[in-house]
Design a protein around this motif. Sequence first.
Motif, short mmCIF file in Angstrom:
data_model
loop_
_atom_site.label_atom_id
_atom_site.label_comp_id
_atom_site.label_asym_id
_atom_site.label_seq_id
_atom_site.Cartn_x
_atom_site.Cartn_y
_atom_site.Cartn_z
N PRO A 15 0.90 -1.10 0.16
CA PRO A 15 -0.34 0.04 -0.18
C PRO A 15 0.85 1.22 0.32
N ILE A 16 -0.02 2.50 -0.52
CA ILE A 16 0.92 3.84 -0.85
C ILE A 16 1.02 4.38 0.92
N MET A 17 1.80 4.25 1.27
CA MET A 17 2.02 5.51 2.55
C MET A 17 2.10 6.21 2.68
N THR A 18 0.31 6.88 2.83
CA THR A 18 0.72 8.15 3.10
C THR A 18 0.54 9.64 3.54
N GLY A 19 1.27 8.79 5.69
CA GLY A 19 2.15 9.34 6.10
C GLY A 19 0.63 10.49 6.50
N GLY A 20 1.78 11.86 8.11
CA GLY A 20 1.02 12.52 8.81
C GLY A 20 -0.17 11.64 9.29
N ASN A 21 -0.44 13.14 10.51
CA ASN A 21 -1.61 12.43 11.51
C ASN A 21 -3.16 12.08 10.79
N VAL A 22 -3.77 11.23 11.21
CA VAL A 22 -4.83 11.18 10.84
C VAL A 22 -5.67 11.89 10.71
N PHE A 23 -5.44 13.22 12.18
CA PHE A 23 -6.80 13.81 12.92
C PHE A 23 -6.68 14.56 12.05
N PHE A 24 -5.26 14.81 11.13
CA PHE A 24 -5.04 16.51 10.24
C PHE A 24 -5.80 16.20 9.90
N ARG A 25 -6.27 15.07 8.76
CA ARG A 25 -7.01 14.58 7.44
C ARG A 25 -8.06 15.88 6.76
N ASP A 26 -9.07 16.29 7.53
CA ASP A 26 -9.88 16.92 7.20
C ASP A 26 -10.78 17.65 9.04
N PHE A 27 -11.56 18.84 8.85
CA PHE A 27 -11.58 19.64 9.66
C PHE A 27 -12.84 18.67 10.42
N SER A 28 -13.28 18.76 11.60
CA SER A 28 -14.13 17.90 11.58
C SER A 28 -14.43 18.58 13.51
N PHE A 29 -15.32 18.61 14.41
CA PHE A 29 -15.47 18.65 15.94
C PHE A 29 -15.37 16.74 15.77
N ASN A 31 -13.44 15.34 15.18
CA ASN A 31 -11.37 15.34 15.42
C ASN A 31 -11.09 16.15 16.00
N PHE A 32 -11.39 16.77 16.01
CA PHE A 32 -10.76 17.78 17.41
C PHE A 32 -11.00 17.32 18.12
N VAL A 33 -12.13 17.05 18.93
CA VAL A 33 -12.52 16.07 19.89
C VAL A 33 -11.44 15.09 20.18
N LEU A 34 -10.88 14.62 19.16
CA LEU A 34 -10.53 13.42 18.76
C LEU A 34 -8.61 13.80 18.91
N TYR A 35 -8.48 14.45 18.52
CA TYR A 35 -7.60 15.43 18.57
C TYR A 35 -6.54 15.82 20.13
N ILE A 36 -7.78 16.30 20.46
CA ILE A 36 -7.58 17.00 21.92
C ILE A 36 -7.43 15.74 23.83
N ALA A 37 -8.16 14.44 22.87
CA ALA A 37 -7.90 13.52 23.61
C ALA A 37 -6.52 12.54 23.99
N TYR A 38 -6.48 12.68 22.43
CA TYR A 38 -5.13 12.47 21.96
C TYR A 38 -3.71 13.11 22.36
N SER A 39 -3.54 13.81 22.05
CA SER A 39 -2.52 14.75 22.35
C SER A 39 -2.19 15.14 24.37
N PHE A 76 -4.24 23.07 13.09
CA PHE A 76 -5.10 22.46 12.74
C PHE A 76 -6.38 23.22 13.81
N GLN A 77 -5.38 22.98 15.02
CA GLN A 77 -6.75 23.58 16.33
C GLN A 77 -6.84 25.37 15.60
N ARG A 78 -6.70 26.65 15.54
CA ARG A 78 -6.43 27.71 14.73
C ARG A 78 -7.53 27.62 13.86
#
Length: 79
Positions: A15-29, A31-39, A76-78
């Motif tokens: 498979p092609i490696m896309t890399g990057g953080n899965v939370f940054f792929r699109d912005f939604s509420f 994703n934002f909540v999951l990122y805050i819990a993850y960080s 991402f947060q901004r």
Amino acid sequence: WYWIASAIQIRRGYPIMTGGNVFFRDFSFLNFVLYIAYSGTPFLLDMRSMLDWTCTATTLDFFQWMRMENIYAVLFQRE
């Protein structure tokens, strides 16, 4: 089981490696909540960043890589 899975993967291609953080792929509420819990989880963000830096061919040293991860997080947060 391992040999069968490996043969299928070699036949179909890796498979092609896309890399990057899965939370940054699109912005939604969500994703934002999951990122805050993850960080907010101790050492989880640092361990993932260290693993990404180790497995990625880059000229950045580890502290530059962490600075880049921090820039992505702030953008991402901004958003």
